[in-house]
Motif scaffolding. Structure first.
Motif, mmCIF file in Angstrom:
data_model
loop_
_atom_site.group_PDB
_atom_site.id
_atom_site.type_symbol
_atom_site.label_atom_id
_atom_site.label_comp_id
_atom_site.label_asym_id
_atom_site.label_seq_id
_atom_site.Cartn_x
_atom_site.Cartn_y
_atom_site.Cartn_z
ATOM 1 N N SER A 200 0.847 -1.192 0.000
ATOM 2 C CA SER A 200 0.000 0.000 0.000
ATOM 3 C C SER A 200 0.877 1.236 0.000
ATOM 4 N N ASN A 202 0.777 5.680 0.703
ATOM 5 C CA ASN A 202 0.100 6.823 1.291
ATOM 6 C C ASN A 202 0.840 8.073 0.832
ATOM 7 N N GLY A 212 -3.464 4.690 -1.405
ATOM 8 C CA GLY A 212 -3.631 3.949 -2.633
ATOM 9 C C GLY A 212 -2.413 4.159 -3.529
ATOM 10 N N ILE A 214 -3.674 0.160 -3.057
ATOM 11 C CA ILE A 214 -3.660 -0.893 -2.049
ATOM 12 C C ILE A 214 -3.897 -2.199 -2.796
ATOM 13 N N ALA A 222 -5.736 -6.572 3.179
ATOM 14 C CA ALA A 222 -6.014 -5.188 2.787
ATOM 15 C C ALA A 222 -6.266 -4.307 3.999
ATOM 16 N N LEU A 225 -2.901 -3.450 5.593
ATOM 17 C CA LEU A 225 -2.121 -2.560 4.744
ATOM 18 C C LEU A 225 -2.699 -1.145 4.714
ATOM 19 N N THR A 226 -3.971 -1.026 5.021
ATOM 20 C CA THR A 226 -4.613 0.288 5.075
ATOM 21 C C THR A 226 -4.518 0.885 6.472
ATOM 22 N N THR A 242 -12.198 2.968 -3.590
ATOM 23 C CA THR A 242 -12.238 1.517 -3.600
ATOM 24 C C THR A 242 -13.510 1.015 -4.277
#
Length: 292
Positions: A200, A202, A212, A214, A222, A225-226, A242
């Motif tokens: 991911s 940022n 994104g 991601i 996910a 990673l977010t 998304t």
């Protein structure tokens, strides 16, 4: 299609987007309520190609950009027409200029509601809906599932580590774009059993930050990673684009203070763009509407 078009009593000509003052591009996007800053426009000009519709004294009335990934595919974005010319055929003319310059490439874009019927008439077909989640990130994030693997930061110099994974998820190689995105991004990778299975980014964009791309194999990956970026952005404005409207990933975004504010429609012309497979890498978060 000609390189000029007549709108009411004046004529517009196509001009390379790099030949226009970025302040004029910024004013164009402000005029339609889009959040792009001058530095966002400059980044996009580095990442792709574009044209603007200008009159005889240099005023900008529209724009369109395309981002080639190899010889066979490109995404289209930043298709903007000023309110004064929106009903005068400028958008169709800009798209036909893009088609001419993209050759026979397969194409994909994310359409606003206002432009949807134009793109249908130009041969695009609907594939999916993109949901824009944005807002001020909560100071305390919800609990997340047990992590399967290890999260590590990745430097921009090592971007090739995620290139093959991204190609499997996105459908074509976009390592050049990833390298540009990485210049100003914090990057997290998920490794499991010695293999990189997700990543991911940022970075600053618009009103705050965008998380994104991601890329992950499943909701749990996910989420982690977010969440790693959401923790760093507590109290600040963030957005995630998304195709997940509901489910665990969308729940994380909502419970972290983000709200689903608008939608766009992913459309393609030529080969189908999206091809999601179970337990295979998937783009959970877009790099941006124009970049997909």
């Amino acid at each position: 299609m000609g390189r000029t078009v007549r709108v009411k009593s004046f004529e517009l000509a196509a001009k390379d987007i790099n030949e226009v003052d970025v302040k004029l591009l910024h004013a164009l996007s402000i005029g339609v309520g889009w959040p792009h800053r001058p530095k966002d426009w400059n980044f996009l000009r580095r990442a792709g190609h574009g044209i603007v519709a200008v009159d005889g004294i240099g005023r900008v009335f529209g724009s369109a950009m395309w981002f080639p990934h190899g010889r066979e595919f490109a995404t289209i974005g930043l298709v903007i027409t000023s309110p004064r010319t929106q009903a005068q055929g400028t958008g169709r003319w800009l798209m036909e200029q893009v088609f001419e310059r993209c050759g026979g490439r397969n194409l994909s874009l994310n359409s606003t509601d206002a432009a949807y019927h134009l793109y249908l008439s130009l041969g695009f077909t609907k594939e999916a809906v993109v949901y824009l989640w944005q807002g001020e990130v909560a100071s305390s994030l919800p609990a997340v599932p047990v992590l399967d693997g290890e999260l590590h930061s990745l430097s921009a110099e090592n971007i090739e580590e995620i290139a093959a994974l991204d190609e499997r998820a996105f459908g074509t190689n976009r390592q050049k774009l990833l390298a540009l995105l990485a210049e100003g991004a914090s990057i997290c990778v998920l490794r499991r059993g010695g293999e990189t299975v997700g990543y991911s980014m940022n970075r600053e964009f618009g009103r705050g930050h965008v998380i994104g791309p991601i890329v992950a194999n499943n909701d749990c990956d996910a989420i982690h990673l977010t969440a790693v970026h959401l923790r760093d952005l507590a109290g600040r404005f963030a957005r995630v684009d998304t195709r997940e409207q509901t489910g665990p990933f969308a729940d994380l975004l909502q419970q972290s203070g983000l709200a689903m504010s608008e939608t766009v429609t992913t459309m393609s012309k030529g080969r189908r763009f999206l091809n999601r497979k179970e337990n295979e890498p998937w783009v959970y978060g877009l790099a941006g509407h124009a970049l997909s």
